[in-house]
Design an enzyme around this catalytic site. Structure first.
Site, PDB file in Angstrom:
ATOM      1  N   LYS A 115       1.005  -1.029   0.012  1.00  0.00           N
ATOM      2  CA  LYS A 115       0.330  -0.391  -0.057  1.00  0.00           C
ATOM      3  C   LYS A 115       0.711   0.966  -0.086  1.00  0.00           C
ATOM      4  CE  LYS A 115      -4.118   1.082   0.542  1.00  0.00           C
ATOM      5  NZ  LYS A 115      -5.500   0.334  -0.162  1.00  0.00           N
TER       6      LYS A 115
ATOM      7  N   ASP B 198      -7.011   4.050  -4.289  1.00  0.00           N
ATOM      8  CA  ASP B 198      -7.789   3.875  -2.642  1.00  0.00           C
ATOM      9  C   ASP B 198      -8.388   5.599  -2.558  1.00  0.00           C
ATOM     10  OD1 ASP B 198      -7.420   2.192  -0.617  1.00  0.00           O
ATOM     11  OD2 ASP B 198      -7.848   3.925   0.410  1.00  0.00           O
TER      12      ASP B 198
END
Ligand code: NDP
Ligand code: 2IT
Length: 453
Positions: free
Chosen positions: A126, A166
């Site tokens: 991430k 995201d």
């Protein structure tokens, strides 16, 4: 916690005492692993857990860019490459002022097990930045994204690490990031997912997280001889995940009645329809406005401004059958969970990552509410990202119908896997244990096979 996991947890907290979101994600995970730890070969598995909570690599970098006034600005960029036991690091990029190492680590940790549940060849990672896309011109976002990618590009690649979107990173940002990567590398590759289907993206990727969430919720209800038809649904957020959750709920004849953003929530007791949803998409994706504008267009709806001092969020007090948190972490606290239970909500399925605090999860489970944790419930997004990688590798593009069919099968498969794992090691209803244990066993055995690295 059992003694062995307690020791691992205490050591992790001591090493990084301020990473509270990461602690929360690890604690929830270890509480599930406790249920199997004594049945596993001691040394091998304990060592693997210690290694799993340490990222393989965490990159932090400076992102300099110039705003529209010609002033030099600076932000901080991150990429946490958590685990590559099952495939290239894979996970989104978040652009939001709250981003810090703790948040990126918790997201990368969750991503590792989520990706493992898809059954595809995907490791976990991430990244992101504390850059705030709100109030920025397209030019500013483009210059920021180009600078961010100038540094990130040296760490990623189609077989190394494949970022996606995201919070704050949608199709506009993916376009700018991809364009810069292509310039720097002189290659057109599948290094990012969530690309426009016109130039290498997969159909249904924008829809995938929300659609997948609703498919998983429908699978749970089906297992209990129920459907989503006519169920009143609370949906929080109004971004990518929330919009396509509402869209699929409408396809299945449910009645979504709420949406929100960081400024407040709207309640439309008549329920949304396709036209109202189109208005929200235009408002949030094109005009980049505030959700309160909904009540100007549809005056029958109510707007409640956010109030951080209130201690609970009024959206979770709306009478409903099902709830889909789709905004951000820890948006349902213990008081909110109690409101959901008091209103006899039957299902909570998480579109956002870790939207429910540990205390709130306990309350939901004690009240026998079907609770689908994010790792499983929102895996549809990354699953279709995995399908985008497969299409890119073979230079083909499947039709929207084909991808949607694969997504439905993937989500049904995930529900089967987590519910059977839950039944075997915990109780059938405890899908948190099911998701954590199923995810863990696959990642752990790959790490052991590969020499505990
Ligand atoms: P978007 O940026 O499209 O939308 C985010 C929404 O959440 C907006 O309505 C935003 O409000 C609200 N929000 C964000 N941060 C906060 C905050 N701190 N407080 C209150 N509201 C907030 O993001 P996505 O829809 O893509 O992501 C939503 C959630 O889903 C995140 O938890 C993400 O990690 C998760 N997720 C996303 C996937 C994807 O494919 N995009 C896949 C799996 C999970 P505002 O507009 O005011 O900022
Ligand atoms: O949290 C997530 O699963 C995502 N933001 C999507 C990640 C991806 O690589 O598609």
């Amino acid at each position: 916690m059992k003694c062995a996991t307690q020791t691992i947890y205490a050591m992790m907290k001591q090493k990084d005492p301020y990473q509270v979101e990461f602690h929360q994600a690890v604690e929830e995970f270890l509480l599930s692993i406790d249920k199997i730890i004594e049945d596993l070969p001691h040394i091998t598995y304990h060592k693997v857990i210690e290694r799993m909570i340490e990222p393989e690599r965490a990159i932090i970098f400076r992102v300099p860019w110039i705003d529209d006034e010609g002033v030099v600005q600076i932000n901080r960029g991150y990429r946490v490459q958590m685990n590559s036991a099952l495939g290239p690091y894979k996970g989104g990029l978040r652009f939001h002022p709250s981003v810090n190492l703790s948040i990126i680590k918790f997201l990368a940790f969750e991503q590792t097990f989520k990706n493992s549940l898809t059954g595809l060849s995907l490791g976990g990672g991430k990244g992101g930045s504390d850059f705030d896309v709100k109030g920025k011109s397209d030019g500013e976002v483009m210059r920021f994204a180009q600078s961010f990618m100038t540094e990130l590009s040296r760490h990623i690649g189609a077989d190394t690490d494949v970022p996606a979107g995201d919070i704050g990173v949608g199709s506009r940002e993916i376009g700018y990031l991809f364009g810069q990567y292509k310039r720097l590398r002189n290659e057109f590759s599948g290094t990012l997912t969530g690309k426009n289907p016109l130039w290498g993206g997969s159909y249904i990727r924008p829809e995938a997280t929300g659609y997948g969430l609703v498919y998983l919720a429908a699978s749970i209800l089906e297992d209990h001889h129920e459907t989503l038809e006519n169920k009143r649904c609370i949906v929080s957020g109004s971004g990518n995940v929330a919009q396509y959750t509402v869209e699929k709920l409408l396809h299945l004849k449910a009645v979504p009645v709420t949406l929100s953003d960081s400024t407040g929530c709207i309640i439309d007791n008549d329920g949304f329809d396709a036209e109202k949803l189109e208005f929200v998409k235009e408002l949030k994706n094109i005009r980049r406005g505030r959700i309160s504008a909904y009540t100007e267009k549809y005056p029958n709806a109510t707007y409640i401004p956010a109030n951080g001092l209130r201690g609970s969020n009024p959206i979770w007090e709306v009478e409903a059958d099902c709830a889909f948190p789709c905004a951000t972490q820890n948006e349902i606290n213990a008081a909110d969970a109690q409101h959901l239970a008091d209103n006899k909500v039957i299902l909570v399925a998480e579109g956002a990552n870790m939207p429910t605090t540990l205390e709130a999860v306990d309350i939901l489970q004690h009240n026998r509410i079907h609770y689908a944790p994010a790792k499983a419930a929102n895996a549809g997004g990354v699953a279709v990202s995995g399908l985008e990688m497969a299409q890119n590798s073979s230079r083909i593009q499947w039709s929207p119908k084909e991808v949607d069919r694969k997504l439905l099968q993937l989500m049904k498969g995930i529900y089967r896997e987590i519910s059977t794992t839950a039944q075997r090691y915990s109780t059938k209803e405890n899908l948190v244990d099911g998701a954590n244990i199923a995810g863990f066993l696959r990642v752990a055995s790959a790490m052991i096979d590969q020499g505990y690295v």
